[in-house]
Design an enzyme around this catalytic site. Structure first.
Site, mmCIF file in Angstrom:
data_model
loop_
_atom_site.group_PDB
_atom_site.id
_atom_site.type_symbol
_atom_site.label_atom_id
_atom_site.label_comp_id
_atom_site.label_asym_id
_atom_site.label_seq_id
_atom_site.Cartn_x
_atom_site.Cartn_y
_atom_site.Cartn_z
ATOM 1 N N ASP A 88 0.856 -1.174 0.020
ATOM 2 C CA ASP A 88 0.033 0.014 0.190
ATOM 3 C C ASP A 88 0.967 1.264 0.080
ATOM 4 O O ASP A 88 2.247 1.183 0.676
ATOM 5 C CB ASP A 88 -1.044 -0.069 1.105
ATOM 6 C CG ASP A 88 -0.223 0.187 2.630
ATOM 7 O OD1 ASP A 88 0.753 -0.412 2.832
ATOM 8 O OD2 ASP A 88 -0.892 0.801 3.510
ATOM 9 N N GLU A 158 0.126 -0.935 5.711
ATOM 10 C CA GLU A 158 1.337 -0.164 6.537
ATOM 11 C C GLU A 158 0.771 1.118 6.930
ATOM 12 O O GLU A 158 1.099 1.772 7.990
ATOM 13 C CB GLU A 158 2.351 -0.526 5.982
ATOM 14 C CG GLU A 158 3.620 -0.388 6.955
ATOM 15 C CD GLU A 158 4.219 1.078 7.395
ATOM 16 O OE1 GLU A 158 4.870 1.397 8.103
ATOM 17 O OE2 GLU A 158 3.798 1.875 6.452
HETATM 18 N N1 BES Z 1 8.473 3.141 5.415
HETATM 19 C C1 BES Z 1 7.795 4.045 6.124
HETATM 20 C C2 BES Z 1 8.724 4.271 7.614
HETATM 21 C C3 BES Z 1 9.864 4.658 7.571
HETATM 22 C C4 BES Z 1 10.758 5.544 6.335
HETATM 23 C C5 BES Z 1 10.910 4.428 8.654
HETATM 24 C C6 BES Z 1 11.886 5.884 6.553
HETATM 25 C C7 BES Z 1 12.358 5.013 8.556
HETATM 26 C C8 BES Z 1 12.949 5.530 7.506
HETATM 27 C C9 BES Z 1 6.547 3.796 6.802
HETATM 28 O O1 BES Z 1 6.112 3.062 5.461
HETATM 29 C C10 BES Z 1 5.833 4.932 7.238
HETATM 30 O O2 BES Z 1 5.555 5.797 6.646
HETATM 31 N N2 BES Z 1 5.255 4.687 8.606
HETATM 32 C C11 BES Z 1 4.193 5.649 9.148
HETATM 33 C C12 BES Z 1 3.654 4.899 10.306
HETATM 34 C C13 BES Z 1 2.152 4.361 9.896
HETATM 35 C C14 BES Z 1 1.544 4.256 11.349
HETATM 36 C C15 BES Z 1 1.535 5.684 8.969
HETATM 37 C C16 BES Z 1 5.224 6.707 9.596
HETATM 38 O O3 BES Z 1 6.077 6.605 9.938
HETATM 39 O O4 BES Z 1 4.638 7.912 9.435
HETATM 40 MN MN MN Z 2 7.063 1.950 4.130
HETATM 41 MN MN MN Z 3 5.414 5.046 4.518
#
Ligand code: BES
Ligand code: MN
Ligand code: MN
Length: 462
Positions: A88, A158
């Site tokens: 996603d 995710e």
């Molecule tokens: N891949 C990201 C997280 C990420 C990006 C970690 C770059 C470290 C470096 C993940 O898809 C993401 O965006 N996570 C969200 C959390 C989610 C609950 C929406 C975030 O970190 O905002």
């Molecule tokens: Mn991600």
């Molecule tokens: Mn993300």
């Protein structure tokens, strides 16, 4: 694995065009209009896993978007690597800030990516990084070099907090058994500075609603006599941080893990140039919690940010209105030992207590997740480190990231596994922003590096 470089070189155009096909499907998990595209994407991922050599691939229904599960088991006595990723993507808005449509991928050169980068929503986060693993599997199966068993769990929620993945894991503990979980969903410090992510922040995501009068009012007739929800909401938000940018919610810092002076000194050794950082973002100065460096503010410290705020009249021209309601979405990034459920409760109690009697306040929790840190003295970390040494010619630096992958701490609890975060994106790849992109060099380097992880990890378990 010695011919991986030439295999990648030989097939790189196909690797890029296959990824482009996947990027054309708008798999936006947050928006129910795209439910069918979610299913189409899951099916495309299934087909690709089968083509790359998986013996069994299933689309597993959940109460939300489906999970794609795949496996190639070559020998039950060999170790098993479980690859986790997500198909996603974030909503692409604001659309008018994209230089090309988000689901019509184009390749363009940038200063950082002179070999070209693929511009599309999900290019880096996380379809591009997911597909590196599919192509690494293709290489290992087509050349008969897969040294261990491999499983894939690729979810579709995710970006909306992995709401149903916990349910899926609890119901499939046996099927998901593994010796290590491998994830590429983070970034590296720089193209010439490979890094392994050893920490992720937790998250608590709230939405607040402030209600004043029962209808929008004439701001002349009523202005000055009743509480304006937007005025009040902004005052309440402003009071959540003090003049040192410390968060004022009582109890917020109680369990925050404090790093030793030694650990902080080690962190400060990571290559980082504040002038460049500012220049890339067109800002005159950085801003954050007193007493901490930018690197620390962005990784080992908790934060509070308004992600969106709305209410009243925002159309063209001016309308004299005193709104009935005001809203905001507020997220807190958390660090190890902070319990996101507890923090969400503390926020709710405090925020409600801030409201003057003139308004009523509703506070809702969207989703959350725990922070994660991992030590580096284990076989899995060493296997990853050696893999980077082989393909980058440099030992990677352990790096604590500011982002969150909420499900990671649950993996550790439910599956008792070590997790390795081998990210190949760059922080400047604009994930979640307009013009997200993924460098082709990074993409191919990922495909080249991953098979060495398998080799090193399998060797270490003999
Ligand atoms: N891949 C990201 C997280 C990420 C990006 C970690 C770059 C470290 C470096 C993940 O898809 C993401 O965006 N996570 C969200 C959390 C989610 C609950 C929406 C975030 O970190 O905002
Ligand atoms: Mn991600
Ligand atoms: Mn993300």
């Amino acid at each position: 694995m010695d011919n991986v470089k030439s295999y990648v070189e030989e097939h790189k155009d196909r690797f890029v065009s296959e990824l482009i096909d996947l990027l054309k499907i708008p798999s936006i998990s947050a928006d129910s209009k795209f439910k069918n595209d979610m299913i189409t994407t899951a099916e495309a991922v299934k087909t690709e896993l089968e083509k790359a050599g998986c013996d069994l691939v299933e689309i597993c229904e959940t109460p939300g978007h489906p999970v794609v599960y795949g496996e190639k088991i070559i020998d039950k006595n060999l170790p098993t690597v479980l690859v986790y990723s997500h198909y996603d993507v974030q909503p692409p808005d604001p659309l008018d800030l994209w230089n090309s449509p988000p689901f019509e991928p184009v390749i363009k050169e940038t200063a950082l990516h002179p070999d070209g980068a693929i511009f599309a929503r999900g290019a880096c986060d996380d379809k591009g990084q997911m597909y590196m693993h599919v192509k690494a599997l293709e290489y290992m199966t087509k050349t008969n070099q897969l040294p261990c068993n491999i499983k894939f769990m690729i979810e579709g929620e995710e970006e909306v907090g992995s709401e149903h993945l916990g349910w899926f894991i609890e119901n499939n503990i046996e099927k998901l058994q593994n010796d290590v979980i491998l994830i590429s969903d983070t970034s590296m410090i720089a193209k010439d500075v490979p890094s392994i992510t050893t920490g992720l922040r937790g998250l608590s995501y709230m939405e607040v609603e402030v209600t004043g009068p029962n209808r929008d009012l004439h701001s002349g007739l009523y202005g000055g006599t009743v509480g304006n929800p937007i005025n009040i909401l902004t005052k309440m938000i402003a009071s959540l941080t003090d003049e040192n940018n410390h968060i004022t919610i009582p109890g917020f810092y109680d369990n925050v893990e404090e790093l030793s002076a030694e650990e902080r000194a080690k962190m400060a050794e990571a290559p980082y140039n504040e002038e460049e950082y500012k220049k890339k973002l067109d800002i005159n100065d950085v801003y954050g919690e007193a007493g901490f460096s930018t690197l620390e503010r962005g990784s080992i410290r908790p934060t509070l940010d308004v992600n969106g705020i709305w209410g009243g009249y925002i159309g063209e021209g001016a309308k004299t209105v005193l709104p009935s309601k005001a809203f905001a979405k507020i997220s807190m990034r958390l660090v190890p030992n902070q319990d996101w459920k507890e923090i969400s409760e503390l926020f709710k109690k405090h925020f409600e207590s801030l409201a003057p009697k003139a308004v009523t306040v509703k506070v809702n929790t969207h989703h959350g997740g725990y922070a994660y840190v991992t030590p580096i003295d284990n076989d899995a970390y060493k296997a990853a480190s050696k893999a980077y040494e082989k393909t980058f010619g440099k030992t990677p630096i352990p790096q604590r990231s500011g982002g969150s992958i909420p499900i990671v701490s649950l993996f550790e609890k439910a599956l008792k596994s070590k997790i390795i975060l081998m990210g190949f994106g760059q922080d400047t790849d604009a994930i979640h922003s307009p013009n997200e992109h993924f460098g082709i060099w990074n993409y191919l380097k990922g495909i080249e590096t991953i098979p060495y992880f398998y080799q090193n990890f399998a060797d270490s378990q003999k």
